[in-house]
Design a protein around this motif. Structure first.
Motif, mmCIF file in Angstrom:
data_model
loop_
_atom_site.group_PDB
_atom_site.id
_atom_site.type_symbol
_atom_site.label_atom_id
_atom_site.label_comp_id
_atom_site.label_asym_id
_atom_site.label_seq_id
_atom_site.Cartn_x
_atom_site.Cartn_y
_atom_site.Cartn_z
ATOM 1 N N VAL A 1 0.816 -1.208 0.000
ATOM 2 C CA VAL A 1 0.000 0.000 0.000
ATOM 3 C C VAL A 1 0.853 1.262 0.000
ATOM 4 N N THR A 2 2.072 1.199 0.548
ATOM 5 C CA THR A 2 2.934 2.381 0.567
ATOM 6 C C THR A 2 3.466 2.712 -0.828
ATOM 7 N N GLU A 3 3.411 1.761 -1.734
ATOM 8 C CA GLU A 3 3.776 1.992 -3.124
ATOM 9 C C GLU A 3 2.526 2.221 -3.982
ATOM 10 N N ALA A 4 1.476 1.439 -3.696
ATOM 11 C CA ALA A 4 0.275 1.454 -4.534
ATOM 12 C C ALA A 4 -0.544 2.729 -4.379
ATOM 13 N N LEU A 5 -0.776 3.168 -3.137
ATOM 14 C CA LEU A 5 -1.643 4.329 -2.918
ATOM 15 C C LEU A 5 -1.053 5.619 -3.508
ATOM 16 N N PRO A 6 0.230 5.927 -3.279
ATOM 17 C CA PRO A 6 0.787 7.112 -3.924
ATOM 18 C C PRO A 6 0.748 7.037 -5.451
ATOM 19 N N ALA A 7 0.994 5.842 -5.986
ATOM 20 C CA ALA A 7 0.925 5.676 -7.440
ATOM 21 C C ALA A 7 -0.491 5.926 -7.941
ATOM 22 N N PHE A 8 -1.468 5.411 -7.194
ATOM 23 C CA PHE A 8 -2.869 5.591 -7.575
ATOM 24 C C PHE A 8 -3.267 7.062 -7.533
ATOM 25 N N LEU A 9 -2.847 7.767 -6.471
ATOM 26 C CA LEU A 9 -3.177 9.185 -6.360
ATOM 27 C C LEU A 9 -2.521 9.992 -7.482
ATOM 28 N N GLY B 1 -0.717 16.025 -9.806
ATOM 29 C CA GLY B 1 -0.522 14.581 -9.705
ATOM 30 C C GLY B 1 0.830 14.243 -9.104
ATOM 31 N N VAL B 2 1.883 14.900 -9.597
ATOM 32 C CA VAL B 2 3.222 14.664 -9.061
ATOM 33 C C VAL B 2 3.277 15.071 -7.594
ATOM 34 N N SER B 3 2.690 16.196 -7.262
ATOM 35 C CA SER B 3 2.749 16.725 -5.900
ATOM 36 C C SER B 3 2.089 15.789 -4.902
ATOM 37 N N PHE B 4 0.862 15.381 -5.169
ATOM 38 C CA PHE B 4 0.162 14.522 -4.220
ATOM 39 C C PHE B 4 0.771 13.130 -4.165
ATOM 40 N N GLY B 5 1.361 12.688 -5.256
ATOM 41 C CA GLY B 5 2.065 11.409 -5.231
ATOM 42 C C GLY B 5 3.273 11.468 -4.309
ATOM 43 N N VAL B 6 4.056 12.530 -4.415
ATOM 44 C CA VAL B 6 5.256 12.685 -3.588
ATOM 45 C C VAL B 6 4.880 12.844 -2.110
ATOM 46 N N ILE B 7 3.904 13.704 -1.827
ATOM 47 C CA ILE B 7 3.503 13.942 -0.434
ATOM 48 C C ILE B 7 2.992 12.659 0.213
ATOM 49 N N SER B 8 2.104 11.953 -0.468
ATOM 50 C CA SER B 8 1.535 10.723 0.105
ATOM 51 C C SER B 8 2.583 9.636 0.244
ATOM 52 N N TYR B 9 3.521 9.563 -0.701
ATOM 53 C CA TYR B 9 4.569 8.539 -0.640
ATOM 54 C C TYR B 9 5.432 8.745 0.605
ATOM 55 N N CYS B 10 5.873 9.988 0.819
ATOM 56 C CA CYS B 10 6.709 10.276 1.978
ATOM 57 C C CYS B 10 5.948 10.050 3.282
ATOM 58 N N GLY B 11 4.696 10.491 3.326
ATOM 59 C CA GLY B 11 3.903 10.324 4.538
ATOM 60 C C GLY B 11 3.656 8.863 4.876
ATOM 61 N N LEU B 12 3.287 8.068 3.896
ATOM 62 C CA LEU B 12 3.012 6.649 4.140
ATOM 63 C C LEU B 12 4.261 5.895 4.561
ATOM 64 N N LYS B 13 5.366 6.152 3.881
ATOM 65 C CA LYS B 13 6.608 5.459 4.234
ATOM 66 C C LYS B 13 7.048 5.816 5.650
ATOM 67 N N LEU B 14 6.936 7.092 5.995
ATOM 68 C CA LEU B 14 7.375 7.549 7.304
ATOM 69 C C LEU B 14 6.517 6.953 8.419
ATOM 70 N N LEU B 15 5.197 6.979 8.258
ATOM 71 C CA LEU B 15 4.283 6.512 9.297
ATOM 72 C C LEU B 15 4.185 4.989 9.372
ATOM 73 N N SER B 16 4.622 4.294 8.335
ATOM 74 C CA SER B 16 4.562 2.824 8.344
ATOM 75 C C SER B 16 5.894 2.200 8.751
ATOM 76 N N GLY B 17 6.857 3.041 9.179
ATOM 77 C CA GLY B 17 8.136 2.517 9.622
ATOM 78 C C GLY B 17 9.113 2.220 8.501
ATOM 79 N N LYS B 18 8.819 2.712 7.306
ATOM 80 C CA LYS B 18 9.712 2.467 6.158
ATOM 81 C C LYS B 18 10.364 3.771 5.685
ATOM 82 N N GLY B 19 10.515 4.697 6.617
ATOM 83 C CA GLY B 19 11.003 6.019 6.250
ATOM 84 C C GLY B 19 12.388 6.025 5.643
#
Length: 462
Positions: free
Chosen positions: A399-407, A421-439
């Motif tokens: 999901v940390t790869e799929a959701l940012p790609a989808f957005l 599209g690029v902006s929300f992809g980058v923001i969501s990717y960083c946020g998901l990775k950081l909060l899921s312990g994959k920062g």
């Protein structure tokens, strides 16, 4: 690949690397013609938009000339310096921002707005030569790069559907199906089927043949798909008008526009936010476009750095600066370049071909007017569908790869902006990775970009 020694190849082959890219002169010329035809609408749409803000004598004709000259310069720089198959022309999104927000909305003189465009272009060149844009591209993960390419494809297809009237606005549902019996719709569907069938049969220049076949059908049937009718309505093909056999029309020097930009006025405190907005939108719009198209053309294979990256990224900055001097809003890479890439174009010879055709358009622009939007819309839809191919390589189970790609994929067509599209992809990717312990999987550069993007949306909200 041919075994002909390097020194025995033609100068075109040696300079553009045709053999190394697996292409030929004929294929590159066809690809350039296809790209030109799919983006030739800019010759008429850009003057229509800018003439609402720029009040000079004979504004439409002067702006048409400026559009053609700026597109020719930008494409030539991209082809000769960066040697990429990407054409450039005045941006269709930023010209609307220039006209309706900056000049008509904020009340800035159009000369000052041109100064802001010039300064933003100079910043592009500076950051490109320093390697900052390449550093950002390198920091973007593979999943987002694939999603950017796919998002551009979805955006292209949406533009094609919109231009053809297949998808129309609806107050109740936002979007709905257009009237299928309308001439632009059935012509576009005809072109889509013809182009798709030819491509399935592996016919060379399938997209180009589809454009030409649809144009001929529009002319012989008298379909009302051409602009210029009474009260803005569409009309049947009005014929070619000009000084020689209705084909050649003498170019007009845009003396009321060239060199009229006001750089000191743009540097004043009141215009700094305009410069930033031009810079931000075009930075991520152009970077996303260049990255996605370069990947589609085979320049961004796994583990391979983008060749001639600084030249590539500096080319759109130079184009923006030149366009501002000539008298038009931001000139940048066009996503319609994907049509030429799908025709097999792989080198800068494609962009040079487009540049030559834009110069010829200053003399032969009535011929470009013979290609209706209903003929080029199928090309955008078909090319857009092909750009979704890379999505299969995204890990959709993470999901940390799929959701940012989808957005990324979703936001481009739905917000009508590659930059969003690029902006929300980058923001969501960083946020998901950081909060899921994959920062630690994320580049520090990408975190910095994500923070800047968040601040931009929070405080500027443009």
């Amino acid at each position: 690949m041919t075994n002909i020694p390097f020194r025995q190849r033609s100068w075109l082959d040696r300079y553009f690397g045709l053999t190394e890219s697996g292409t030929t002169v004929g294929r590159e010329l066809r690809a350039g013609l296809t790209t030109f035809l799919t983006m030739s609408y800019v010759l008429f749409v850009n003057p229509q938009i800018l003439s609402a803000a720029i009040d000079v004598p004979n504004a439409f004709v002067q702006l048409l000339m400026v559009t053609a000259i700026s597109a020719a310069f930008g494409s030539a720089v991209m082809g000769l310096v960066a040697r990429y198959p990407l054409a450039q022309a005045p941006s269709m999104g930023l010209n609307a921002f220039f006209t309706y927000t900056v000049v008509l909305g904020m009340g800035l003189p159009w000369q000052t707005a041109l100064g802001a465009v010039f300064i933003s272009g100079a910043l592009f060149v500076l950051l490109s030569l320093l390697g900052a844009r390449q550093a950002i591209v390198d920091a973007i993960p593979t999943s987002l790069k694939l999603a950017i390419t796919g998002g551009i494809g979805a955006f292209l297809a949406f533009v094609g559907l919109k231009n053809a009237g297949i998808v129309v606005g609806n107050d109740a549902t936002l979007l709905s199906l257009g009237q299928l019996t309308a001439a632009p719709v059935w012509l576009a569907l005809f072109g889509l089927v013809v182009s798709g069938a030819l491509m399935a049969r592996r016919v060379t220049a399938a997209v180009l043949w589809g454009i030409l076949a649809t144009t001929v059908l529009a002319i012989v049937t008298g379909a009302q798909v051409y602009a210029g009718g009474p009260d803005g309505a569409l009309q049947a093909f009005p014929g070619l008008t000009g000084s020689v056999a209705g084909i050649i029309s003498a170019p007009v020097w845009p003396g009321d526009l060239v060199g009229k930009l006001d750089i000191p006025g743009a540097l004043s405190l009141g215009a700094l936010s305009v410069i930033f907005t031009f810079f931000f939108v075009d930075f991520f719009d152009a970077t996303g476009t260049l990255t996605g198209l370069a990947q589609r053309a085979g320049y961004m294979q796994e583990g391979r750095q983008l060749p001639r990256a600084r030249r590539l990224f500096a080319s759109d900055g130079l184009a923006a600066m030149f366009g501002a001097v000539m008298g038009t809003s931001t000139t940048t890479a066009f996503i319609e370049s994907a049509s030429g890439i799908e025709e097999g174009g792989r080198t800068g010879l494609v962009a040079v071909t487009v540049a030559v055709l834009f110069l010829l358009a200053t003399f032969l622009w009535p011929l470009a007017a013979a290609i209706p939007g209903a003929a080029t819309a199928p090309a955008l839809i078909l090319v857009g569908s092909m750009m979704l191919e890379g999505l299969k390589h995204i890990d959709w189970e993470d999901v940390t790869e799929a959701l940012p790609a989808f957005l990324t994929l979703l936001f481009m067509p739905l917000t009508f902006s590659i930059a969003n599209g690029v902006s929300f992809g980058v923001i969501s990717y960083c946020g998901l990775k950081l909060l899921s312990g994959k920062g630690r999987e994320v580049s520090p550069v990408l975190y910095v970009i994500a923070v800047l993007l968040l601040l931009r949306y929070v405080y500027l909200n443009e």
